[in-house]
Write an enzyme that holds these catalytic residues in place. Sequence first.
Site, PDB file in Angstrom:
ATOM      1  N   ASN A  39       1.254  -0.827  -0.354  1.00  0.00           N
ATOM      2  CA  ASN A  39      -0.143  -0.045  -0.017  1.00  0.00           C
ATOM      3  C   ASN A  39       0.477   1.205   0.179  1.00  0.00           C
ATOM      4  O   ASN A  39       2.068   0.692   0.438  1.00  0.00           O
ATOM      5  CB  ASN A  39      -0.402   0.212   1.010  1.00  0.00           C
ATOM      6  CG  ASN A  39      -2.080  -0.680   1.100  1.00  0.00           C
ATOM      7  OD1 ASN A  39      -2.715  -0.674   0.340  1.00  0.00           O
ATOM      8  ND2 ASN A  39      -2.455  -1.018   2.075  1.00  0.00           N
ATOM      9  N   ASP A  95      -5.171  -5.362   2.872  1.00  0.00           N
ATOM     10  CA  ASP A  95      -6.208  -5.861   3.257  1.00  0.00           C
ATOM     11  C   ASP A  95      -5.475  -8.015   2.250  1.00  0.00           C
ATOM     12  O   ASP A  95      -6.252  -8.592   3.567  1.00  0.00           O
ATOM     13  CB  ASP A  95      -7.528  -5.644   1.843  1.00  0.00           C
ATOM     14  CG  ASP A  95      -8.051  -4.249   3.092  1.00  0.00           C
ATOM     15  OD1 ASP A  95      -7.614  -4.859   3.908  1.00  0.00           O
ATOM     16  OD2 ASP A  95      -8.164  -3.588   2.506  1.00  0.00           O
ATOM     17  N   LYS A 143      11.318 -17.119  -8.644  1.00  0.00           N
ATOM     18  CA  LYS A 143      10.951 -15.300  -9.624  1.00  0.00           C
ATOM     19  C   LYS A 143      10.037 -16.517 -10.527  1.00  0.00           C
ATOM     20  O   LYS A 143      10.148 -16.969 -11.952  1.00  0.00           O
ATOM     21  CB  LYS A 143      11.936 -15.068 -10.278  1.00  0.00           C
ATOM     22  CG  LYS A 143      11.283 -13.536 -11.002  1.00  0.00           C
ATOM     23  CD  LYS A 143      12.833 -13.012 -10.940  1.00  0.00           C
ATOM     24  CE  LYS A 143      11.880 -11.721 -12.200  1.00  0.00           C
ATOM     25  NZ  LYS A 143      12.780 -10.906 -13.175  1.00  0.00           N
ATOM     26  N   PRO A 195      -4.833 -11.267   8.128  1.00  0.00           N
ATOM     27  CA  PRO A 195      -5.884 -10.441   9.707  1.00  0.00           C
ATOM     28  C   PRO A 195      -5.835  -9.650   9.679  1.00  0.00           C
ATOM     29  O   PRO A 195      -4.998  -8.876   9.420  1.00  0.00           O
ATOM     30  CB  PRO A 195      -4.868 -11.300  11.025  1.00  0.00           C
ATOM     31  CG  PRO A 195      -3.584 -11.578   9.590  1.00  0.00           C
ATOM     32  CD  PRO A 195      -3.761 -11.984   8.193  1.00  0.00           C
ATOM     33  N   ASP A 196      -6.717  -8.801   9.954  1.00  0.00           N
ATOM     34  CA  ASP A 196      -7.273  -7.276  10.702  1.00  0.00           C
ATOM     35  C   ASP A 196      -6.644  -7.534  11.857  1.00  0.00           C
ATOM     36  O   ASP A 196      -6.870  -7.825  13.020  1.00  0.00           O
ATOM     37  CB  ASP A 196      -8.792  -7.336  10.882  1.00  0.00           C
ATOM     38  CG  ASP A 196      -9.050  -5.874  10.642  1.00  0.00           C
ATOM     39  OD1 ASP A 196      -8.446  -4.970  11.763  1.00  0.00           O
ATOM     40  OD2 ASP A 196      -9.818  -5.187  10.187  1.00  0.00           O
ATOM     41  N   ILE A 197      -5.443  -6.239  11.912  1.00  0.00           N
ATOM     42  CA  ILE A 197      -4.758  -6.271  13.729  1.00  0.00           C
ATOM     43  C   ILE A 197      -5.753  -5.630  14.255  1.00  0.00           C
ATOM     44  O   ILE A 197      -5.453  -5.943  15.658  1.00  0.00           O
ATOM     45  CB  ILE A 197      -3.757  -5.991  12.778  1.00  0.00           C
ATOM     46  CG1 ILE A 197      -2.582  -6.500  12.104  1.00  0.00           C
ATOM     47  CG2 ILE A 197      -3.087  -4.857  14.460  1.00  0.00           C
ATOM     48  CD1 ILE A 197      -1.599  -5.802  11.372  1.00  0.00           C
ATOM     49  N   PHE A 255      -6.726   4.228  12.408  1.00  0.00           N
ATOM     50  CA  PHE A 255      -7.474   4.883  11.829  1.00  0.00           C
ATOM     51  C   PHE A 255      -8.205   4.922  10.284  1.00  0.00           C
ATOM     52  O   PHE A 255      -8.409   3.355  10.576  1.00  0.00           O
ATOM     53  CB  PHE A 255      -5.668   5.407  11.012  1.00  0.00           C
ATOM     54  CG  PHE A 255      -5.862   6.367  11.817  1.00  0.00           C
ATOM     55  CD1 PHE A 255      -4.269   6.121  13.217  1.00  0.00           C
ATOM     56  CD2 PHE A 255      -5.124   7.169  11.477  1.00  0.00           C
ATOM     57  CE1 PHE A 255      -3.935   7.084  14.177  1.00  0.00           C
ATOM     58  CE2 PHE A 255      -4.320   8.355  12.184  1.00  0.00           C
ATOM     59  CZ  PHE A 255      -4.568   7.938  13.135  1.00  0.00           C
ATOM     60  N   LYS A 313     -16.825   1.339  10.504  1.00  0.00           N
ATOM     61  CA  LYS A 313     -15.550   0.718  10.807  1.00  0.00           C
ATOM     62  C   LYS A 313     -15.392   1.117  12.048  1.00  0.00           C
ATOM     63  O   LYS A 313     -15.102  -0.564  12.855  1.00  0.00           O
ATOM     64  CB  LYS A 313     -14.278   2.038   9.382  1.00  0.00           C
ATOM     65  CG  LYS A 313     -13.246   1.040  10.075  1.00  0.00           C
ATOM     66  CD  LYS A 313     -12.399   1.663   8.764  1.00  0.00           C
ATOM     67  CE  LYS A 313     -12.516   1.546   7.542  1.00  0.00           C
ATOM     68  NZ  LYS A 313     -11.836   1.989   6.469  1.00  0.00           N
ATOM     69  N   LYS A 326     -14.850  -2.935  13.392  1.00  0.00           N
ATOM     70  CA  LYS A 326     -13.230  -3.119  13.860  1.00  0.00           C
ATOM     71  C   LYS A 326     -13.758  -3.533  15.612  1.00  0.00           C
ATOM     72  O   LYS A 326     -12.779  -4.209  16.348  1.00  0.00           O
ATOM     73  CB  LYS A 326     -12.651  -2.360  13.265  1.00  0.00           C
ATOM     74  CG  LYS A 326     -12.169  -1.494  12.204  1.00  0.00           C
ATOM     75  CD  LYS A 326     -11.431  -2.714  12.009  1.00  0.00           C
ATOM     76  CE  LYS A 326     -11.083  -2.319   9.713  1.00  0.00           C
ATOM     77  NZ  LYS A 326     -10.459  -2.692   9.752  1.00  0.00           N
TER      78      LYS A 326
HETATM   79  N1  CTP Z   1      -5.958  -2.261  10.090  1.00  0.00           N
HETATM   80  C1  CTP Z   1      -5.310  -3.055  10.412  1.00  0.00           C
HETATM   81  N2  CTP Z   1      -5.271  -4.356   9.765  1.00  0.00           N
HETATM   82  C2  CTP Z   1      -5.647  -4.795   8.798  1.00  0.00           C
HETATM   83  C3  CTP Z   1      -6.326  -4.183   7.804  1.00  0.00           C
HETATM   84  C4  CTP Z   1      -6.464  -3.129   8.746  1.00  0.00           C
HETATM   85  O1  CTP Z   1      -4.950  -3.118  11.288  1.00  0.00           O
HETATM   86  N3  CTP Z   1      -5.861  -5.765   8.039  1.00  0.00           N
HETATM   87  C5  CTP Z   1      -6.199  -0.838  10.404  1.00  0.00           C
HETATM   88  C6  CTP Z   1      -5.890   0.067  10.302  1.00  0.00           C
HETATM   89  O2  CTP Z   1      -4.880  -0.269  10.750  1.00  0.00           O
HETATM   90  C7  CTP Z   1      -6.751   0.955  10.389  1.00  0.00           C
HETATM   91  C8  CTP Z   1      -7.809   0.322  10.455  1.00  0.00           C
HETATM   92  O3  CTP Z   1      -7.667  -0.781  10.154  1.00  0.00           O
HETATM   93  O4  CTP Z   1      -6.378   1.639  11.968  1.00  0.00           O
HETATM   94  C9  CTP Z   1      -8.610   0.494   8.809  1.00  0.00           C
HETATM   95  O5  CTP Z   1      -8.166   0.546   8.102  1.00  0.00           O
HETATM   96  P1  CTP Z   1      -9.360   0.052   6.195  1.00  0.00           P
HETATM   97  O6  CTP Z   1      -7.812  -0.283   5.541  1.00  0.00           O
HETATM   98  O7  CTP Z   1      -8.621   2.170   6.070  1.00  0.00           O
HETATM   99  O8  CTP Z   1     -10.398  -0.179   6.747  1.00  0.00           O
HETATM  100  P2  CTP Z   1     -10.955  -1.612   6.081  1.00  0.00           P
HETATM  101  O9  CTP Z   1     -11.448  -2.179   7.449  1.00  0.00           O
HETATM  102  O10 CTP Z   1     -10.147  -2.294   4.730  1.00  0.00           O
HETATM  103  O11 CTP Z   1     -12.279  -0.367   5.379  1.00  0.00           O
HETATM  104  P3  CTP Z   1     -12.689  -0.861   4.358  1.00  0.00           P
HETATM  105  O12 CTP Z   1     -11.526  -1.127   3.204  1.00  0.00           O
HETATM  106  O13 CTP Z   1     -13.827  -0.547   3.681  1.00  0.00           O
HETATM  107  O14 CTP Z   1     -12.220   1.530   4.156  1.00  0.00           O
END
Ligand code: CTP
Length: 397
Positions: free
Chosen positions: A208, A276, A286, A304-306, A323, A337, A341
Site C-alpha cells: 500500500n 488487506d 521468480k 488478519p485484521d490487526i 485510522f 468502521k 472493528k
Molecule cells: N487495519 C489493520 N489490519 C488490517 C486492515 C486494517 O489493523 N488488515 C487497520 C488500519 O491500521 C486502520 C484501520 O484498520 O487503523 C482501517 O483500515 P482500512 O483499510 O481503512 O479499513 P478496512 O477494514 O480495510 O475497510 P475498507 O477497505 O472498507 O475501507
Amino acid sequence: MSEKRILLIVGGGIAAYKALELVRLLRKAGIAVRPILTAAGAQFVTPLSLSALCEDKVYSELFSLTDEAEMGHIELSRSADLVVVAPATADLMAKAANGLASDLASTTLLATDKPVLMAPAMNVRMWRHTATARNVERLKADGVAFVGPDEGAMACGEFGPGRMAEPEAIFQAIQRTLGGARPLAGRRAIVTAGPTAEPIDPVRVITNRSSGKQGYAIAAALAELGAEVTLVSGPVALPAPAGVRRVDVETAREMLAACEAALPADIAVCVAAVADWRPETVGASKIKKQAGGEPKPIALVENPDILAALSKAGRRPRLVVGFAAETDDVEANAKAKLAKKGCDWIVANDVSVEGTMGGDANAVAIVTAKGVERWERAPKADVARRLARKIAESLKT
Ligand code: CTP
C-alpha cells in the site's frame, strides 16, 4: 530536582528587549540561562545587559578562538535541557528550516539534540509570507515547538500577527516543556505504522502507499508524554523516534505477531496501511514471463485484521484507536468502521485532500461512541501531539 538549563538564542528584532525580561523570569525560577546573541540581536540589546542578567558569558561568534577553547559550539548546543529562540526572526527560522549553519545560532540549532522552542517575532507581512509559513510547517514537522506570535500593534506601525509572545507566556511554555508533563508515564503503547509488503515471489510484493510519517509522529508524541512505546513498522524510510522501541516487520501476519508479543498494553494505535490481501502461495523462485502467454492470475487470501484482533484480544488494551483513510463519506464510513472493528476511536482522514498521502499535514476527525470532533488541518506532528494529549486525558479516569 537538579537545576534546569536553557540555551537562549536572541535574534535581531525589536522584541529582543523582551528576551531580557524572559531571562529575569527564568533566573527568578532558578533556571540557568546561557545566552547566544546574534550579530543582528546585538543591534537591539547589548551583550553586557544579557550577560549581567544571565550571570553567564554571552556567546556570539562561531569561530571565536577563546570561546572554542572553553566550550566548542557542539558542546554548547548540547549543554542545556532546552534551546529557546526568542525572538525567532524570519531569517533564523529560514536557516533552521533549511539546515543552514552559517553562524553560531544556526549552527547550534543544527547541532543540538535537545528540544527546541521558538518564539517568532516579525512584521505581519513577513509572518504571512508563504516562505515563512512553509518554514514554520517544516520546523513543526521536525519537532520544533512554537509559542506565539501574538496579534497586535507592531513597532513598525502595522497591525496583525507577528508580535513576539509576552515573556510570561514564553516562560510558561518553557516550564511546560521542562516540567516534562508525563501523564503517560508507566503506560505501555503499541503503534503500527507504514505499509505491509506481501510477497508474491522473491522479488515482487503487494503493498500500500504509506510514508509512515503519521504513525511515527504518534509513536514519538506518546513517548514524549512518558509512554513506553513499541512501534511495529512496515518498510518505510524513516528513522525510529527517540525513546521508542521499533520492531521491523514486512507482512500483515508478522505485524500481528509483533503486536501480540507486545501485549499487555494500555494503548494501541493502528496507523499502518495493512494490505488487506496476500497471495495465497508465494513462489519460491521468480515467476517468469511466458513468451506470448497470458499472465498467470494471482490467487489472494485475506490478511488478519490487526486492529480488530487487538480490539478483541483477551488482554485488550484499554484504549484501541484505528485510522480510516477514506476518500468519500468520511464520517459515515468511520462510524461504520468503529462498529465493525470494535475499537474505541477512529481517526478519520480524508485522503482525497491533495498532499495528505506522503505529505506533512493532515486534517482529521476523531469519531468516538460520543460523537465526532473535527480538527483543522495541521502538521502531522501537531495532530500526533494533540492525539497523544487526548489519549492521556481519556486514560486519566
Ligand atoms: N487495519 C489493520 N489490519 C488490517 C486492515 C486494517 O489493523 N488488515 C487497520 C488500519 O491500521 C486502520 C484501520 O484498520 O487503523 C482501517 O483500515 P482500512 O483499510 O481503512 O479499513 P478496512 O477494514 O480495510 O475497510 P475498507 O477497505 O472498507 O475501507
